[in-house]
Each structure stands twice: as C-alpha cells, then as structure tokens.
Design an enzyme around this catalytic site. Structure first.
Site, short mmCIF file in Angstrom:
data_model
loop_
_atom_site.label_atom_id
_atom_site.label_comp_id
_atom_site.label_asym_id
_atom_site.label_seq_id
_atom_site.Cartn_x
_atom_site.Cartn_y
_atom_site.Cartn_z
N LYS A 1 -23.54 16.82 9.63
CA LYS A 1 -22.50 17.25 10.54
C LYS A 1 -22.00 16.12 11.43
O LYS A 1 -20.87 16.16 11.94
CB LYS A 1 -23.01 18.42 11.41
CG LYS A 1 -21.93 19.11 12.22
CD LYS A 1 -20.83 19.64 11.31
CE LYS A 1 -19.71 20.32 12.09
NZ LYS A 1 -18.62 20.75 11.24
N SER B 1 0.83 -1.20 0.00
CA SER B 1 0.00 0.00 0.00
C SER B 1 0.87 1.25 0.00
O SER B 1 1.55 1.53 -0.98
CB SER B 1 -0.96 -0.03 1.19
OG SER B 1 -2.05 0.83 0.96
#
Length: 418
Positions: A262, A210
C-alpha cells in the site's frame, strides 16, 4: 502794576519771532514702518484630524461638481462595457458559428473558438493548422479553462463540420507529456482521419520527442527539419526518496497500511524496505506502457504507408520503418535526419514544406490557412469573484525542481523539463 499807554498813543507791535527750525532727526536703527499687505484669497487649510475649523479660517470646500460628473460617467461607462461584453459573449456563442471569421460556439460546453486566417488563398478550400506546443497534459490550461485534449477534440469537431476544411496540419513543438493525455490525442487524430477522410500532416518544429512523436505517429505524413529533436521513444516514472534527509533531521514516519504494497513508491521508505517484488511490479507497469508506445508507432507508420501507396497522383510514397527500428526505441533522441533514415519521418523540411505536401496529398491549389484559436469566455471571469477556495501563494526561492510529478508515467524527454 500794569503800564498803560497814553490816550491817542498806540502800543508798539513787538517784532515777529522767527520760527525755530526743526532739528533734523538723528539716524536711528529703528524698523521701517509696517506696511499692510493687500488681502489675498487663500485656499482653505486642510486638517488631518476631524473637528471644527479654527476661528477665522476659510470654510472647507467639497468636491467640485465636475469631479462627481466625471466619476459618474466613468462608472456608467464601465457598467455599459460590462453589459456589452456579457451580451457579446452570449450572442457570439449563439450566432458566432454562422459568422465568417467570428467566434464559434463549441459543443458539450467546450472552449469557444475563433477563426484566424494565417494565410490568404484564392479559393474556398482551407487547411486547418493546429499548434501542439508545450508539455502535453490533461490539466486545464489557465488561459482557456479546458485541457489540451478538450481543445484538440473541439478543433477537430469543427474541422469535421466545416466542408471547406480539406486537411489538417499538426504543428508539433513538444517534449511530450502525460501518458493518458498523449494516448487520448492519438485516438482523436486517428479517428478523425478514418471517419472524415481528411488527411493530417505533422510538421515537427524544434522538438517533437516522446509524447510529441506519439501524437505525430497517426498522421498521414510527417515532415521534420533535419535539426529537429525527435525520438525519445520510451516511458519514464519519476520520484524522490527523501528518507536519508529525514533521518538526518530526526524525523521518523509512522505508517499504518492495509497491505504490504500500500505504500509503494513512497518517498519516506528506506532502501532496504523496497522489496524486489515491488520493483518488479512497477517495472512491469512501465514495460506495458512502453509496449503500447511501440504498437502506436508501428500501427501509425503502417497505416500511413498504406494510404500513401494508394495515392496514384503522389510519386513519393514516404518512408517505411527499417526492420531494426526497435533498436532505436530505447529512449534515445534522434535528429530529423536520423529519423528519416530509420523511417520515423517521411520528409525533411520546414512548415512551408508541410503546407506544400498537404496541398499535394489533398489535391488543393491555393487554399487558405486558418486556425481555430480559443478565446477567453467572459463567463469565466465571474468564477474569480465566486471562488472561495484559498489560492496558493508561490514563493520563488531560485531553486529549480523537476516538473514531473512523482508517481506518474510520462512519454516525455526529461531533459526538456528539468
């Protein structure tokens, strides 16, 4: 009436009375006579409670002069050592850059680096070895006080200023790490090669997955062991939802928010409260980051192929990505042998193989291998005394938890950190 002797006659002398022999004392069980022991100087007794010494006891003696002398010498020696280390830290930062093998001061308040010779050579040419080990992170390293990105930046700056450094070997042993930190390192490595024309060769060790492959992609040449774990090209965002546990123990969150999104990625939301629109937004962010990863791989391999093709003295031009390489960029891990077959790496071998390839690409004969290792700046020690912040106390309960922070995107192989 007393009898008196006649005149001229003497009184007869009575015979002596024989002495009466003293009777032998009969044996008794009485104790033998007490002997007075000789006077022996004894050490004065010490009493736990303060107060006057008991009557007849020896006076209490204080510390010997030798004890206080040794204490003064030890304290003075510690003070001299402290001053010496402080002066060495300051002088090393000012003049160390010109001392061969000595400490070098980094610019922009970066880490102080010391040059370590890994392998001797018979020429003035050098190869810089930069270890890239562990999880790639932007957090400051405890032993250095600076992040891995800052450390790499200053190592490359010193390599650029040092004429004897002809090439760099990036020694990768990492499962990956943070998205932004990996991309910052990629940019540093890419710009260094483009600006200074000094090749960087990646040498993959046990693990270069990765983000570990992300930072290897811009390198001019990639060497991997056939047993190296690499690949894992992809992005992951990790988190926990603990609302079910909260409901069991009777805890209910009270949330006040300015907009419906939110509290995205909040761990206390019920499954039915996570809307499909919210899931799509998060997935879109992950896909954008994944597209960036694939672009880095394609760009890095294409630039390496172009530079290797221009090298006339090098017969081996390296490997190119196979047309279907994106099919293997789905997060799967690859062995070094598989990575070579698909064009993700250029050569199989170990670190020595990478050294020989670096010598060939840079046109070197017997160069020295050196490292720029960070050293603890003595000024960091005083931060320990002036830091009034509360230190966290860690208690090991024997429970393993993920090292991935919730809400962060990573270029990382999760199996290596769980």
């Amino acid at each position: 009436m007393d009898q008196q002797n006649a005149p001229g006659e003497t009184s007869p002398v009575p015979p002596p009375i024989p002495p009466v022999p003293a009777a032998e004392p009969e044996p008794t069980q009485s104790a033998p006579p007490r002997q007075v022991p000789p006077v022996i100087a004894r050490e004065p007794q010490r009493f736990s409670q303060a107060g006057p010494a008991p009557t007849g006891s020896a006076p209490r003696r204080g510390r010997s002069g030798l004890f206080w002398l040794m204490l003064i010498l030890l304290g003075g020696g510690g003070l001299v050592l402290l001053v010496f280390l402080m002066l060495g830290s300051m002088l090393g930062g000012l003049f160390g850059g010109g001392i061969p093998g000595g400490p070098m001061a980094a610019t922009d308040h970066g880490p102080r680096l010391v040059e370590i010779i890994q392998e001797e050579g018979d020429s003035d040419e050098r190869i810089l070895v930069i270890p890239m080990e562990g999880i790639i992170t932007s957090a400051p390293l405890e032993s250095v006080g600076h992040s891995m990105v800052d450390l790499l930046k200053h190592q490359l700056e010193k390599a650029a200023d040092e004429d004897r450094i002809k090439a760099v070997i990036l020694k990768v042993d990492s499962p990956g790490g943070e998205v932004l930190a990996s991309d910052d390192m990629y940019q540093l490595l890419k710009e260094f090669q483009e600006k200074h024309r000094k090749p960087i060769i990646a040498s993959m060790a046990n693990l270069a997955a990765s983000g570990g492959y992300y930072v290897s992609a811009p390198c001019r040449w990639i060497v991997a062991n056939e047993l190296t774990i690499t690949g894992s090209i992809g992005v992951i965002m990790h988190g926990f939802n603990y609302r079910g546990l909260m409901d069991k123990v009777g805890i209910r969150p009270e949330v006040f928010k300015s907009g419906k999104f939110k509290d995205m990625l909040s761990g206390d939301k019920r499954e039915e409260e996570i809307s499909e629109e919210e899931r799509a937004m998060v997935q879109r962010m992950v896909n954008e980051t994944f597209d960036r990863f694939k672009a880095v791989v394609a760009e890095g391999r294409q630039n390496a192929n172009k530079l290797n093709a221009e090298e006339k003295e090098v017969e081996d031009r390296g490997r190119t990505l196979v047309p279907e390489w994106m099919a293997y960029a789905d997060g799967r891990i690859l062995s070094g042998k598989e990575a070579l077959r698909h064009g993700f790496v250029d050569e199989l071998g170990n670190f020595q193989t990478a050294v020989e390839r670096t010598m060939q690409i840079a046109g070197l004969r017997r160069p020295e291998l050196v490292e720029y290792q960070p050293v603890l700046d003595f000024s960091h020690l005083f931060r320990l005394f002036g830091d009034a912040k509360a230190r966290p106390v860690k208690v090991d309960l024997g429970l393993e938890k993920s090292k991935l922070r919730s809400g962060y995107m990573y270029f990382i192989w999760p199996m290596a950190v769980n």
